[in-house]
Design an enzyme around this catalytic site. Structure first.
Site, mmCIF file in Angstrom:
data_model
loop_
_atom_site.group_PDB
_atom_site.id
_atom_site.type_symbol
_atom_site.label_atom_id
_atom_site.label_comp_id
_atom_site.label_asym_id
_atom_site.label_seq_id
_atom_site.Cartn_x
_atom_site.Cartn_y
_atom_site.Cartn_z
ATOM 1 C CG HIS A 153 -12.181 6.369 -1.908
ATOM 2 N ND1 HIS A 153 -10.943 6.523 -1.328
ATOM 3 C CD2 HIS A 153 -12.096 5.243 -2.661
ATOM 4 C CE1 HIS A 153 -10.153 5.515 -1.697
ATOM 5 N NE2 HIS A 153 -10.823 4.726 -2.521
ATOM 6 C CG ASP A 180 -7.328 2.945 -3.502
ATOM 7 O OD1 ASP A 180 -8.472 3.419 -3.563
ATOM 8 O OD2 ASP A 180 -6.998 2.092 -2.661
ATOM 9 C CD GLU A 215 -13.051 2.767 -0.212
ATOM 10 O OE1 GLU A 215 -13.411 1.685 -0.685
ATOM 11 O OE2 GLU A 215 -11.856 3.015 0.073
ATOM 12 C CD GLU A 216 -8.611 3.051 0.912
ATOM 13 O OE1 GLU A 216 -8.920 1.908 1.278
ATOM 14 O OE2 GLU A 216 -8.183 3.310 -0.227
ATOM 15 C CG ASP A 273 -12.216 2.963 -5.223
ATOM 16 O OD1 ASP A 273 -11.045 3.359 -5.408
ATOM 17 O OD2 ASP A 273 -12.593 2.414 -4.173
ATOM 18 C CG HIS A 305 -4.517 0.202 0.471
ATOM 19 N ND1 HIS A 305 -5.203 -0.981 0.592
ATOM 20 C CD2 HIS A 305 -5.412 1.094 0.000
ATOM 21 C CE1 HIS A 305 -6.455 -0.822 0.202
ATOM 22 N NE2 HIS A 305 -6.609 0.440 -0.165
HETATM 23 C C1 LIG Z 1 4.268 4.218 4.756
HETATM 24 O O1 LIG Z 1 4.981 5.434 4.899
HETATM 25 C C2 LIG Z 1 6.334 5.290 5.243
HETATM 26 C C3 LIG Z 1 6.867 6.674 5.523
HETATM 27 O O2 LIG Z 1 6.325 7.638 4.673
HETATM 28 C C4 LIG Z 1 7.055 4.575 4.126
HETATM 29 O O3 LIG Z 1 8.426 4.453 4.396
HETATM 30 C C5 LIG Z 1 6.426 3.206 3.959
HETATM 31 O O4 LIG Z 1 7.004 2.540 2.889
HETATM 32 C C6 LIG Z 1 4.938 3.355 3.729
HETATM 33 N N1 LIG Z 1 4.304 2.068 3.779
HETATM 34 C C7 LIG Z 1 3.889 1.463 2.700
HETATM 35 C C8 LIG Z 1 3.142 0.188 2.896
HETATM 36 O O5 LIG Z 1 4.077 1.923 1.623
#
Ligand SMILES: *[C@@H]1O[C@H](CO)[C@@H](O)[C@H](O)[C@H]1NC(C)=O
Ligand SMILES: *[C@@H]1O[C@H](CO)[C@@H](O)[C@H](O)[C@H]1NC(C)=O
Length: 407
Positions: free
Chosen positions: A215, A234, A268-269, A296, A375
């Site tokens: 994906h 991922d 996929e997510e 994956d 993620h």
């Molecule tokens: C999601 O993106 C924000 C801004 O880019 C970042 O500061 C944050 O740590 C991210 N969240 C995760 C769970 O990594």
């Protein structure tokens, strides 16, 4: 309850026997759902014999409110959820499939007969090993650099669309370099903005298709639309394994007997949306699928653990999974182990499984020992445990799978 019979293709991987075989009849349950409350759109009741189908008006109404019907567990009631609920599920590591019921009736995943045990004898080792020797790590590194440079590859973000276009161009350029292969590369459009991608090496005959999938989308769970989600492991890792496998096969002049396809799935997510759409379209077109391999997450080795390939045991074809073990023994430096289950709607192999096609899922390690940075903004090649030499083994496996099953 209705009774359907299902014809399955027994391929030459299964002890050299080829041909159609009629499996025993299987019960196939028509599932009807009924909304319990008109205000709280919580639970839909699934029953085998409740003939109160959900009305089109209700479906429309819930959809208009932005609700999605999610299947959280095989055979268990689907539930209406908001987009925020979906994210909360993902954050809680609960996997789901978004279900799109037909207007008057919802069919839940149906368990179809599984295949016979495989004949564990990869038979083209000289040819496959020569192609594997041409796999170039620098290509995968460069491609992953490009994919992770997109802010994220979320299925509803413009950078997600840009990432799809980048894969179409990159894989298209490879196909154009080897015109005698007659390989084609196409975007598979969805009802959301990010397409999936299908690259096809035609067979000399039009037999059942061998499919390799990964994906291409990525997600930042705290801010999916605009948060940073490099998605290096991922599933940038599986995505670039497939690009390099495709390149080396074409460079070798590979002319399969039956078609071989490489898929990069969107969304996929978000509940296996892209692969579900494609698997369903193949099913309704009557397309035969010889086997489907999902890659994956292929690039992580838990510090201090023994390096292994984990064969996922659930929502896969047991015979095909045994066969993947024999490919690993023949072509990889790594041992394989049976992984703990990865659960319902864990990855895109589940979409093919649900349409009754044989699929398998070799994973980066035992499920549970996998990359903890996924993620998030930290899923990069700099993460502790990220290993290119590990990921390389999955590109080799992809070449072996495509060649042994396609030739
Ligand atoms: C999601 O993106 C924000 C801004 O880019 C970042 O500061 C944050 O740590 C991210 N969240 C995760 C769970 O990594
Ligand atoms: C390996 O790559 C080289 C350079 O592209 C090519 O000439 C050769 O035929 C390839 N070998 C195989 C077995 O694919």
């Amino acid at each position: 309850m209705e009774i359907h019979s299902q014809r399955r293709y027994i391929t030459d991987i299964y002890g050299g026997r080829q041909g159609w075989r009629l499996h025993s009849t299987q019960p196939r349950c028509r599932i009807y759902i009924m909304k319990l409350s008109s205000t709280f759109l919580g639970v839909a009741l699934v029953a085998l014999s409740v003939h109160a189908a959900i009305s089109e008006a209700e479906l429309k109404e819930n959809r208009a409110k932005g609700l999605r019907l999610l299947s959280l567990k095989d055979g268990v009631d689907p539930v209406w959820k908001t987009e925020d609920d979906k994210l909360a599920l993902l954050r809680a590591h609960i996997r789901f499939m978004s279900t799109t019921p037909a207007p008057r009736l919802l069919q839940l995943p149906i368990r179809l007969p599984r295949s016979q045990p495989a004949d564990p004898a990869p038979s083209h080792q000289t040819q496959v090993k020569a192609i594997i020797a041409n796999i170039t790590l620098a290509n995968m590194q460069s491609h992953l650099g490009s994919l992770t440079a997109f802010n994220n590859r979320y299925y509803k973000s413009q950078t997600g669309v840009d990432a799809t276009n980048w894969i179409v161009k990159t894989v298209g350029d490879i196909a154009a370099k080897y015109p005698t292969s007659q390989a084609t590369v196409k975007a598979f459009a969805h009802t959301w903005i990010q397409s999936s991608i299908v690259a096809r090496i035609p067979g000399t005959t039009n037999g059942p298709v061998t499919i390799l999938g990964a994906h291409m989308d990525s997600i930042n769970l705290s801010n999916p639309t605009s948060g940073r989600a490099p998605g290096a492991d991922d599933d940038g890792s599986g995505s670039v394994n497939l690009i390099e496998a495709f390149r080396t096969l074409l460079a070798s002049g590979f002319k399969p007997t039956t078609p071989v396809e490489f898929h990069w799935y969107s969304a996929e997510e978000a509940g296996l949306l892209g692969s579900q759409a494609i698997a369903k379209s193949y099913k309704s077109a009557g397309t035969q699928v010889k086997a489907m391999l999902q890659l994956d997450m292929t690039a992580y080795v838990k510090p201090g653990s023994t390096e292994v390939i984990g064969l996922i045991p659930d929502y896969v074809d047991a015979g095909l999974t045994t066969y993947i073990g024999s490919l690993i023994t023949a072509y990889s430096r790594l041992p394989f182990v049976t992984s703990p289950k990865c659960g319902y709607a864990c990855s895109d192999h589940g979409s093919w499984y649900n349409q009754g096609y044989p699929s398998a899922f070799p994973f980066e390690t035992r499920f549970g020992d996998h990359n903890p940075t996924i993620h998030s903004a930290s899923d990069t090649t700099a993460a502790t445990g990220f290993s290119w030499s590990h990921s390389l083994e999955y590109a080799k496996l992809a070449v072996a799978f495509a060649y042994e099953l396609g030739i």
